[in-house]
Design an enzyme around this catalytic site. Structure first.
Site, PDB file in Angstrom:
ATOM      1  N   LYS A  44      66.085  94.828   3.908  1.00 35.23           N
ATOM      2  CA  LYS A  44      64.678  94.427   3.990  1.00 35.23           C
ATOM      3  C   LYS A  44      63.947  95.016   2.778  1.00 35.23           C
ATOM      4  CE  LYS A  44      60.754  93.030   5.715  1.00 35.23           C
ATOM      5  NZ  LYS A  44      60.417  91.599   5.664  1.00 35.23           N
ATOM      6  N   CYS A 127      55.916  88.817  -1.783  1.00 38.00           N
ATOM      7  CA  CYS A 127      55.594  88.805  -0.347  1.00 38.00           C
ATOM      8  C   CYS A 127      54.183  88.244  -0.143  1.00 38.00           C
ATOM      9  CB  CYS A 127      55.675  90.203   0.254  1.00 38.00           C
ATOM     10  SG  CYS A 127      55.183  90.192   1.998  1.00 38.00           S
TER      11      CYS A 127
HETATM   12  C1  SIN Z   1      57.291  89.890   5.212  1.00 36.89           C
HETATM   13  O1  SIN Z   1      57.777  90.983   5.551  1.00 36.89           O
HETATM   14  O2  SIN Z   1      56.131  89.585   5.493  1.00 36.89           O
HETATM   15  C2  SIN Z   1      58.103  88.923   4.432  1.00 36.89           C
HETATM   16  C3  SIN Z   1      58.631  89.550   3.213  1.00 36.89           C
HETATM   17  C4  SIN Z   1      58.541  88.680   2.016  1.00 36.89           C
HETATM   18  O3  SIN Z   1      58.185  87.502   2.123  1.00 36.89           O
HETATM   19  O4  SIN Z   1      58.828  89.149   0.920  1.00 36.89           O
END
Ligand code: SIN
Length: 308
Positions: A44, A127
């Site tokens: 992540k 993001c």
């Molecule tokens: C998110 O955690 O909101 C998505 C992450 C991303 O789109 O980079």
């Protein structure tokens, strides 16, 4: 059929892997990716401090795709740095995805995570889901400043995850930035930001954060993803490895990404919906597609899209 591939000089046993965000936040999820047929483990996108992310509901699947506004829930970079040796024991590449809430966060995280020796680092400039924080990848100057700073502290292959661009002028401008920043690979694309899905029955939005606005993924974004892969493949004449992300649900979708110039593909929506067994299905389907089209291996079709 051999579906192994190479990204920025690093060999991947399969061209399919998770997109950062899909089932890759916790240790348990990352270990499950390690045990699966995924060709890599992508973490992540990490921030300095651990984050719970945005309020729920923050993910919604519908026929043809998904919308999410997760808000970077993650364990914080120190936890991922500590996990990297265990993740590397699976014998497949580990890609550490680095984000940040401000520009200074990126080099701070990059230096420590680089010292933990992931095989590659992906810098997430895209993001769309942090309220009040625009996507850095839409600001060419800020992107260049940031990439030059992180490049100084990253010694493994460095990639950048970009948002979708919708105009050739923006592909050109970002291509010039990338060319000046020592980028080794591209990940194209992040979700299509700030879409809105409406439930006509309830007369409501479907996710809570940002009044219902969120990043779109899945089949509906495939043409946008393919266009970005193709545009950057042409700009760099195939000299920078590309991971295609967006709309891969079946093997034929991966084949289309390869034709456009991708060397590997990442999956998000379909991984969340089907779980890690999806990797085996996609491998079988892509192998069948390549055989049907007379290709002996993946590289033989890469970038070979014909124009009319
Ligand atoms: C998110 O955690 O909101 C998505 C992450 C991303 O789109 O980079």
């Amino acid at each position: 059929m051999d579906l192994s591939t190479t990204i920025a000089g690093v060999r991947f046993p399969s061209c399919f892997m998770n997109a950062s965000g899909a089932l890759c936040v916790t240790r348990e999820e990352l270990l499950a990716l390690g045990r699966s047929r995924a060709g890599a483990i992508v973490t992540k996108s990490m921030t300095v401090e651990p984050r719970d992310g945005n309020p729920t509901p923050r993910y919604y699947a519908f026929p043809g795709g998904s919308i999410n506004s997760m808000g970077l829930p993650n364990l914080g970079y120190r936890a991922y740095a500590a996990l990297i040796p265990e993740l590397k024991s699976f014998g497949k590449p580990v890609i550490a995805s680095v984000a940040g809430l401000c520009e200074d966060d990126f080099p701070t995280i990059a230096a420590i995570i680089n010292a933990a020796k992931p095989d590659l680092i992906e810098v997430n400039l895209s993001c769309p889901n942090i309220p009040g924080k625009p996507q850095i990848g839409y600001d060419a100057e800020a992107s260049e400043r940031l990439l030059k700073r992180v490049r100084k502290v990253i010694t493994v292959p460095m990639g950048v995850k970009l948002p979708p661009y919708f105009d050739p002028a923006h592909h050109t401008a970002m291509g010039e930035v990338i060319g000046r920043c020592g980028v080794d690979f591209l990940n194209l694309i992040n979700s299509v930001g700030n879409g809105l899905v409406v439930d006509p029955e309830r007369e409501t939005v479907v996710i809570k954060p940002k009044g219902g606005f969120g990043g779109l993924g899945g089949t509906i974004i495939k043409p946008v993803a393919l266009a970005n892969v193709r545009a950057f493949w042409k700009i760099f004449e195939g000299q920078i490895s590309i991971i295609g992300t967006g709309g891969v649900v079946h093997g034929v979708d991966a084949f289309e990404h390869l034709l456009c110039g991708a060397s590997a593909v990442q999956i998000g929506t379909v991984l969340v919906e089907e779980g890690v067994s999806v990797f085996g299905r996609l491998e079988t389907e892509l192998a069948a597609q390549l055989s049907k089209k007379g290709y002996a291996k993946l590289e033989d079709c890469r970038g070979k899209l014909k124009e009319l």
